[in-house]
Design a protein around this motif. Structure first.
Motif, mmCIF file in Angstrom:
data_model
loop_
_atom_site.group_PDB
_atom_site.id
_atom_site.type_symbol
_atom_site.label_atom_id
_atom_site.label_comp_id
_atom_site.label_asym_id
_atom_site.label_seq_id
_atom_site.Cartn_x
_atom_site.Cartn_y
_atom_site.Cartn_z
ATOM 1 N N ALA A 159 6.017 19.787 18.795
ATOM 2 C CA ALA A 159 4.694 19.930 18.198
ATOM 3 C C ALA A 159 4.555 21.267 17.479
ATOM 4 O O ALA A 159 5.280 22.220 17.753
ATOM 5 C CB ALA A 159 3.606 19.799 19.270
ATOM 6 N N LEU A 160 3.610 21.308 16.564
ATOM 7 C CA LEU A 160 3.273 22.527 15.844
ATOM 8 C C LEU A 160 1.753 22.672 15.823
ATOM 9 O O LEU A 160 1.031 21.690 15.637
ATOM 10 C CB LEU A 160 3.800 22.470 14.410
ATOM 11 N N HIS A 161 1.266 23.889 16.030
ATOM 12 C CA HIS A 161 -0.164 24.170 16.038
ATOM 13 C C HIS A 161 -0.447 25.289 15.040
ATOM 14 O O HIS A 161 0.155 26.361 15.128
ATOM 15 C CB HIS A 161 -0.620 24.585 17.429
ATOM 16 N N THR A 162 -1.363 25.046 14.111
ATOM 17 C CA THR A 162 -1.634 26.011 13.052
ATOM 18 C C THR A 162 -3.115 26.050 12.706
ATOM 19 O O THR A 162 -3.920 25.262 13.211
ATOM 20 C CB THR A 162 -0.862 25.648 11.770
ATOM 21 N N SER A 163 -3.452 26.941 11.780
ATOM 22 C CA SER A 163 -4.741 26.906 11.105
ATOM 23 C C SER A 163 -4.714 25.767 10.080
ATOM 24 O O SER A 163 -3.685 25.098 9.922
ATOM 25 C CB SER A 163 -4.996 28.250 10.422
ATOM 26 N N PRO A 164 -5.801 25.541 9.339
ATOM 27 C CA PRO A 164 -5.801 24.446 8.366
ATOM 28 C C PRO A 164 -4.702 24.594 7.321
ATOM 29 O O PRO A 164 -4.308 25.701 6.958
ATOM 30 C CB PRO A 164 -7.187 24.570 7.715
ATOM 31 N N ASN A 193 -2.035 15.923 12.023
ATOM 32 C CA ASN A 193 -2.602 17.137 11.440
ATOM 33 C C ASN A 193 -2.280 18.326 12.342
ATOM 34 O O ASN A 193 -2.653 18.343 13.516
ATOM 35 C CB ASN A 193 -4.112 16.992 11.272
ATOM 36 N N CYS A 194 -1.613 19.345 11.793
ATOM 37 C CA CYS A 194 -1.196 20.491 12.604
ATOM 38 C C CYS A 194 -2.345 21.432 12.937
ATOM 39 O O CYS A 194 -2.215 22.283 13.833
ATOM 40 C CB CYS A 194 -0.099 21.271 11.878
ATOM 41 N N TYR A 195 -3.466 21.305 12.245
ATOM 42 C CA TYR A 195 -4.622 22.161 12.498
ATOM 43 C C TYR A 195 -5.200 21.856 13.878
ATOM 44 O O TYR A 195 -5.467 20.704 14.213
ATOM 45 C CB TYR A 195 -5.665 21.920 11.416
ATOM 46 N N VAL A 196 -5.402 22.896 14.679
ATOM 47 C CA VAL A 196 -5.786 22.703 16.080
ATOM 48 C C VAL A 196 -7.203 22.154 16.247
ATOM 49 O O VAL A 196 -7.552 21.674 17.325
ATOM 50 C CB VAL A 196 -5.639 24.014 16.880
#
Length: 357
Positions: free
Chosen positions: A149-154, A171-174
């Motif tokens: 998984a990857l977690h990012t801002s928009p 969608n990687c945006y948390v």
């Protein structure tokens, strides 16, 4: 373009995607000095797990860390009924931070697919989620395969179909609309020997994470099919030597990912994923609650350990002298190990279960 990739067991399906000429930056070794390069986290678990993270001295005395025969053992207490504060375990983070590079982890054994456990091997930026988070190995309870998984801002989402596995969230945006809080973008591997018991029965294997300015790739390979270049991690990796097969491609990343510490060998129990999932899975038949199971069944955790053959970090040889590598452990004291707000729990959500954030 942000890319996740996976190495898979069938050598005939490998394709060449790595073009950088890498040079060894850090070889963490397999002697007891390995642990000199890591901070031992001892605060309360940000994921609300039923766990007592212990310091190095306690881990030594309790046999939770060992170095012998060219490998490292990092485990949990599997001998005692757990009383206050909870079952002893480990959470380590590197004293160095990296921006870009190739991380190769050769494992003989990872924590098994055991009810109540939540092991992870991951990387975290200084400023979450702006600098992002990469979950390389992660699962809970009796999960059969790995989740990446990857977690990012928009600004990042999966928008391509070239992958081997299943997309849990795109969608990687948390805080993405339509996804559980902190889900990020996640894929579950379709390789049955990518995680837990089956990974161990196959003899272990290699996980590799390549991070450049254009892409992030995460891959795994079973030990019998691991290319020698990955299994043995020589001083130089040259173009066309590392063999990859795409897992997925994602949208353009608009946020900067930098200064990552290696958060590895993190093993917690229950908490906001394994604990929340307890009642809905087969583990519920073992005990009335996740915490009760952890308290009263120490022998259940004899397979809950990491056995590390090697851990090495490479940098692109063309930019090695300019690589961002911080060796000053004191510079990391401001890194938030516990989120400033309740919704910032250090991990993602899976099938609707809230994670550590």
């Amino acid at each position: 373009m942000l890319i996740f990739s996976a190495l898979i067991p069938a050598v005939g399906l490998f394709v060449h995607l790595v073009t950088a000429a890498y040079k060894l930056q850090d070889d963490y070794g397999t002697s007891h000095t390995f642990f000199d390069n890591f901070d031992f986290f001892t605060a309360a678990d940000p994921t609300k797990g039923y766990v007592d993270y212990v310091d190095r001295s306690t881990a030594n005395k309790s046999g939770l860390i060992k170095a012998s025969g060219g490998s490292l053992y990092i485990g949990v207490d599997s001998s005692n009924i757990a009383s206050s504060p909870s079952r002893q375990s480990m959470r380590l983070s590197s004293t160095k931070s990296y921006t870009h590079g190739l991380v190769i982890l050769d494992l003989e054994h990872m924590p098994g697919s055991v009810c109540s456990t939540w092991p992870a091997f991951w990387m975290l930026g200084d400023n979450w989620p702006s600098n992002g988070e990469i979950d390389i190995i992660e699962g809970v309870n009796q999960q059969p395969t790995n989740q990446v998984a990857l977690h990012t801002s928009p600004g990042c989402s999966i928008n391509d179909s070239r992958f081997s596995g299943s997309v849990d969230t795109s969608n990687c945006y948390v805080e993405a609309s339509g996804q559980a809080a902190n889900a990020g973008c996640a894929i579950t591997s379709n390789c049955t020997q990518s995680y837990g018991d089956r990974f161990n029965k196959a003899g272990g294997g290699v996980y590799a994470t390549e991070w450049t300015g254009e892409a992030i790739k995460v891959g795994s390979s079973r030990a019998p099919a691991s290319p020698p270049i990955l299994a043995r991690a020589p001083p130089t990796l040259r173009a066309g030597v590392v063999l990859w097969r795409p897992l997925l491609e994602a949208a353009t990343l608009t946020r900067t990912l930098e200064n990552y510490r290696l958060y590895m060998f993190d093993i917690t129990f229950c908490g906001s994923w394994a604990g929340d999932a307890w009642a809905s899975g087969s583990c519920a038949s073992k005990s009335s609650s996740c915490i009760s199971y952890v308290q009263n069944n120490p022998s259940a955790f004899t397979e809950t350990y990491w056995s590390v053959n090697s851990l090495k970090v490479y940098q692109d040889g063309s930019s090695l002298n300019n690589a961002t590598v911080s060796a000053d452990a004191s510079s990391h004291t401001s890194i938030p190990l516990v989120s400033p707000t309740p919704r910032h729990a250090w991990k993602h959500a899976h099938n609707g279960y809230k994670h550590r954030q």
